[in-house]
Design a protein around this motif. Structure first.
Motif, PDB file in Angstrom:
ATOM      1  N   GLY A 176      39.209 -37.423 -36.287  1.00 39.98           N
ATOM      2  CA  GLY A 176      39.617 -36.185 -36.928  1.00 39.98           C
ATOM      3  C   GLY A 176      38.846 -34.982 -36.398  1.00 39.98           C
ATOM      4  O   GLY A 176      39.421 -33.913 -36.149  1.00 39.98           O
ATOM      5  N   GLY A 177      37.544 -35.157 -36.204  1.00 39.27           N
ATOM      6  CA  GLY A 177      36.735 -34.066 -35.681  1.00 39.27           C
ATOM      7  C   GLY A 177      37.110 -33.689 -34.260  1.00 39.27           C
ATOM      8  O   GLY A 177      37.104 -32.504 -33.899  1.00 39.27           O
ATOM      9  N   MET A 178      37.443 -34.675 -33.451  1.00 35.48           N
ATOM     10  CA  MET A 178      37.849 -34.399 -32.070  1.00 35.48           C
ATOM     11  C   MET A 178      39.185 -33.667 -32.039  1.00 35.48           C
ATOM     12  O   MET A 178      39.372 -32.732 -31.243  1.00 35.48           O
ATOM     13  CB  MET A 178      37.931 -35.709 -31.279  1.00 35.48           C
ATOM     14  CG  MET A 178      36.586 -36.386 -31.059  1.00 35.48           C
ATOM     15  SD  MET A 178      36.739 -38.009 -30.271  1.00 35.48           S
ATOM     16  CE  MET A 178      37.169 -37.532 -28.592  1.00 35.48           C
ATOM     17  N   LYS A 179      40.130 -34.060 -32.892  1.00 39.29           N
ATOM     18  CA  LYS A 179      41.415 -33.366 -32.936  1.00 39.29           C
ATOM     19  C   LYS A 179      41.240 -31.925 -33.390  1.00 39.29           C
ATOM     20  O   LYS A 179      41.899 -31.016 -32.882  1.00 39.29           O
ATOM     21  CB  LYS A 179      42.376 -34.119 -33.875  1.00 39.29           C
ATOM     22  CG  LYS A 179      42.909 -35.407 -33.274  1.00 39.29           C
ATOM     23  CD  LYS A 179      43.997 -36.035 -34.114  1.00 39.29           C
ATOM     24  CE  LYS A 179      43.436 -36.720 -35.337  1.00 39.29           C
ATOM     25  NZ  LYS A 179      44.489 -37.477 -36.072  1.00 39.29           N
ATOM     26  N   GLN A 180      40.328 -31.706 -34.352  1.00 38.45           N
ATOM     27  CA  GLN A 180      40.082 -30.344 -34.799  1.00 38.45           C
ATOM     28  C   GLN A 180      39.521 -29.491 -33.664  1.00 38.45           C
ATOM     29  O   GLN A 180      39.898 -28.330 -33.487  1.00 38.45           O
ATOM     30  CB  GLN A 180      39.102 -30.351 -35.984  1.00 38.45           C
ATOM     31  CG  GLN A 180      38.829 -28.990 -36.606  1.00 38.45           C
ATOM     32  CD  GLN A 180      39.955 -28.532 -37.501  1.00 38.45           C
ATOM     33  OE1 GLN A 180      41.105 -28.952 -37.346  1.00 38.45           O
ATOM     34  NE2 GLN A 180      39.651 -27.658 -38.443  1.00 38.45           N
ATOM     35  N   ARG A 181      38.645 -30.078 -32.854  1.00 34.03           N
ATOM     36  CA  ARG A 181      38.063 -29.332 -31.739  1.00 34.03           C
ATOM     37  C   ARG A 181      39.085 -29.097 -30.628  1.00 34.03           C
ATOM     38  O   ARG A 181      39.037 -28.074 -29.939  1.00 34.03           O
ATOM     39  CB  ARG A 181      36.835 -30.065 -31.209  1.00 34.03           C
ATOM     40  CG  ARG A 181      35.593 -29.876 -32.096  1.00 34.03           C
ATOM     41  CD  ARG A 181      34.390 -30.558 -31.533  1.00 34.03           C
ATOM     42  NE  ARG A 181      34.391 -31.979 -31.829  1.00 34.03           N
ATOM     43  CZ  ARG A 181      33.602 -32.865 -31.223  1.00 34.03           C
ATOM     44  NH1 ARG A 181      32.785 -32.469 -30.260  1.00 34.03           N
ATOM     45  NH2 ARG A 181      33.641 -34.132 -31.565  1.00 34.03           N
ATOM     46  N   VAL A 182      40.020 -30.026 -30.449  1.00 33.11           N
ATOM     47  CA  VAL A 182      41.093 -29.819 -29.467  1.00 33.11           C
ATOM     48  C   VAL A 182      41.943 -28.619 -29.862  1.00 33.11           C
ATOM     49  O   VAL A 182      42.257 -27.754 -29.034  1.00 33.11           O
ATOM     50  CB  VAL A 182      41.969 -31.082 -29.341  1.00 33.11           C
ATOM     51  CG1 VAL A 182      43.279 -30.751 -28.623  1.00 33.11           C
ATOM     52  CG2 VAL A 182      41.231 -32.163 -28.568  1.00 33.11           C
ATOM     53  N   ASP A 205      34.128 -34.282 -42.500  1.00 33.63           N
ATOM     54  CA  ASP A 205      32.874 -34.625 -43.161  1.00 33.63           C
ATOM     55  C   ASP A 205      31.839 -33.524 -42.920  1.00 33.63           C
ATOM     56  O   ASP A 205      32.034 -32.625 -42.096  1.00 33.63           O
ATOM     57  CB  ASP A 205      32.348 -35.983 -42.677  1.00 33.63           C
ATOM     58  CG  ASP A 205      32.022 -36.006 -41.192  1.00 33.63           C
ATOM     59  OD1 ASP A 205      31.192 -35.194 -40.751  1.00 33.63           O
ATOM     60  OD2 ASP A 205      32.598 -36.848 -40.472  1.00 33.63           O
ATOM     61  N   VAL A 206      30.740 -33.591 -43.655  1.00 37.79           N
ATOM     62  CA  VAL A 206      29.762 -32.500 -43.655  1.00 37.79           C
ATOM     63  C   VAL A 206      29.203 -32.246 -42.261  1.00 37.79           C
ATOM     64  O   VAL A 206      29.026 -31.092 -41.847  1.00 37.79           O
ATOM     65  CB  VAL A 206      28.615 -32.813 -44.641  1.00 37.79           C
ATOM     66  CG1 VAL A 206      27.543 -31.725 -44.572  1.00 37.79           C
ATOM     67  CG2 VAL A 206      29.148 -32.917 -46.057  1.00 37.79           C
ATOM     68  N   HIS A 207      28.944 -33.303 -41.502  1.00 37.18           N
ATOM     69  CA  HIS A 207      28.382 -33.128 -40.166  1.00 37.18           C
ATOM     70  C   HIS A 207      29.360 -32.408 -39.250  1.00 37.18           C
ATOM     71  O   HIS A 207      28.988 -31.459 -38.539  1.00 37.18           O
ATOM     72  CB  HIS A 207      28.021 -34.489 -39.560  1.00 37.18           C
ATOM     73  CG  HIS A 207      27.629 -34.414 -38.114  1.00 37.18           C
ATOM     74  ND1 HIS A 207      26.445 -33.835 -37.696  1.00 37.18           N
ATOM     75  CD2 HIS A 207      28.276 -34.808 -36.980  1.00 37.18           C
ATOM     76  CE1 HIS A 207      26.369 -33.890 -36.373  1.00 37.18           C
ATOM     77  NE2 HIS A 207      27.468 -34.475 -35.919  1.00 37.18           N
ATOM     78  N   GLN A 214      29.344 -23.924 -36.249  1.00 35.86           N
ATOM     79  CA  GLN A 214      28.492 -23.464 -35.150  1.00 35.86           C
ATOM     80  C   GLN A 214      29.332 -23.086 -33.929  1.00 35.86           C
ATOM     81  O   GLN A 214      29.032 -22.104 -33.226  1.00 35.86           O
ATOM     82  CB  GLN A 214      27.479 -24.544 -34.792  1.00 35.86           C
ATOM     83  CG  GLN A 214      26.400 -24.742 -35.846  1.00 35.86           C
ATOM     84  CD  GLN A 214      25.451 -25.876 -35.518  1.00 35.86           C
ATOM     85  OE1 GLN A 214      25.823 -26.850 -34.847  1.00 35.86           O
ATOM     86  NE2 GLN A 214      24.218 -25.777 -35.991  1.00 35.86           N
ATOM     87  N   MET A 215      30.386 -23.860 -33.673  1.00 38.21           N
ATOM     88  CA  MET A 215      31.250 -23.555 -32.529  1.00 38.21           C
ATOM     89  C   MET A 215      31.976 -22.240 -32.710  1.00 38.21           C
ATOM     90  O   MET A 215      32.088 -21.434 -31.770  1.00 38.21           O
ATOM     91  CB  MET A 215      32.270 -24.684 -32.338  1.00 38.21           C
ATOM     92  CG  MET A 215      31.693 -25.930 -31.723  1.00 38.21           C
ATOM     93  SD  MET A 215      32.952 -27.199 -31.494  1.00 38.21           S
ATOM     94  CE  MET A 215      31.952 -28.471 -30.712  1.00 38.21           C
ATOM     95  N   LEU A 216      32.476 -21.976 -33.909  1.00 41.08           N
ATOM     96  CA  LEU A 216      33.175 -20.722 -34.150  1.00 41.08           C
ATOM     97  C   LEU A 216      32.244 -19.528 -33.928  1.00 41.08           C
ATOM     98  O   LEU A 216      32.626 -18.539 -33.286  1.00 41.08           O
ATOM     99  CB  LEU A 216      33.727 -20.699 -35.576  1.00 41.08           C
ATOM    100  CG  LEU A 216      34.922 -21.621 -35.852  1.00 41.08           C
ATOM    101  CD1 LEU A 216      35.225 -21.661 -37.341  1.00 41.08           C
ATOM    102  CD2 LEU A 216      36.148 -21.170 -35.082  1.00 41.08           C
TER     103      LEU A 216
END
Length: 352
Positions: A176-182, A205-207, A214-216
């Motif tokens: 899920g986190g990787m898809k969000q970053r894509v 998740d929190v992490h 931080q990326m934004l």
């Protein structure tokens, strides 16, 4: 193409602080069998270049409806009932986004305005590789060749801490986190002037939430990109936003520097939102929730829409809607906040 994107970054950074987007009396309604539901009802808001503007408020206050209207993505039974959205381009005269034709909108989207939608990890096409989805966005909304676009994809993935091999994977192979970053990498692919991010940390998740925040912030600093970040999570605004606009019942009730919003909120609704946040350390106190329920957009209360739930309500509050005005007392020299509350108007009997 890479050189032109670098030049755009420098031009945007040099114009920081100037007006980029001006929303004037925007109204977005939904047709229902019981009449129009006024989800966004008279919003006025200015977005400055180089800032991260947070939009806060309870669910149902009109945050997501506002963002979809900015990109002309409102779908039936919703419709834009009035107002103007003036966009100040670096390379031309201001344009009213509400007056653009379909072809004109195509030229503006992604080049000038990009979008990170709510639940964005579910917007990826499950049958296409990530690379193909990047190419679809980049070739459709720019003049670059396929070869130029393919060369940019590894760098775009690298900007969100993903390895180049991700380009050849399908969405179901990613977390899920990787898809969000894509989807975030796609939103910055053409280095747009403004990115609208609707609940960018939802369902993470929190992490991973921390990583995305931080990326934004890093992308804003490196690319000079202006952002509107919509979330009901006040902690995200505290970490990320420069200014915060608080919405309630389809309208903006307070706008201020993020420090002012958290240290000295002016509007009673904003105060209630801040007081409902759990705190670590200090004296243990019972959390103060907001009494009552959010009103229906089919029947907003008269006068100030928050008055049925407000502990400071006065007779004038149910009779007259307060204007969004500058509060004269600022905090530590910061730009004075705006609030729509009779506590700060002559009608409310307060000489502040």
């Amino acid at each position: 193409m890479a050189n032109s994107l670098t030049q755009r970054t420098e031009e945007k950074q040099s114009a920081n602080g100037s007006s980029l987007l001006e929303i004037e009396d925007l109204k977005v309604y939904y047709d229902t069998i019981n009449g129009a539901a006024k989800a966004v009802d008279g919003v006025n808001l200015t977005v400055r270049r180089g800032e991260i503007l947070g939009i806060a408020g309870e669910s149902g206050c009109g945050k997501s409806t506002l963002t979809t209207a900015l990109l002309r993505l409102t779908q039936a039974p919703g419709y834009i009932a009035g107002g103007r959205i003036m966009f100040h381009r670096m390379d031309g005269d201001p344009i009213d986004l509400l007056k653009l034709s379909g072809e004109e909108l195509r030229k503006v989207r992604w080049r000038n305005l990009s979008y990170l939608p709510q639940g964005s990890m579910n917007t990826l096409n499950p049958v296409l590789r990530i690379k193909e989805q990047f190419l679809d966005v980049m070739l459709e909304h720019s003049d670059m060749s396929k070869r130029e676009a393919e060369k940019m994809i590894p760098n775009l993935l690298g900007q969100v801490n993903l390895e180049p091999y991700v380009a050849n994977m399908h969405p179901h192979e990613l977390s899920g986190g990787m898809k969000q970053r894509v989807t975030l990498a796609m939103a910055i692919a053409l280095n747009s002037d403004l990115m609208v991010a609707d609940e960018p940390t939802t369902a993470l998740d929190v992490h991973v939430q921390r990583v995305v925040i931080q990326m934004l912030a890093d992308l804003r600093d490196r690319l000079g990109m202006t952002m509107i970040v919509v979330t009901h999570d006040m902690a995200v605004h505290a970490e990320l936003a420069d200014r915060v606009a608080v919405m309630y019942a389809g309208d903006v009730v307070e706008v201020g520097d993020v420090r002012q919003i958290f240290k000295a909120p002016k509007h009673p609704y904003t105060q209630a939102l801040i007081n409902s946040i759990p705190r670590i350390g200090g004296e243990r106190v019972r959390l103060a929730g907001i009494t009552g329920n959010t009103p229906s957009p089919r029947n907003w209360p008269s006068g100030c829409r928050f008055h049925p739930r407000c502990p400071h309500a006065m007779p004038v509050c149910s009779e007259q809607a307060p204007a969004l005005l500058e509060v004269t007392k600022d905090l530590n020299g910061m730009q004075p906040p705006l609030a729509s509350c009779h506590l700060y108007t002559q009608a409310g009997g307060n000489d502040e």
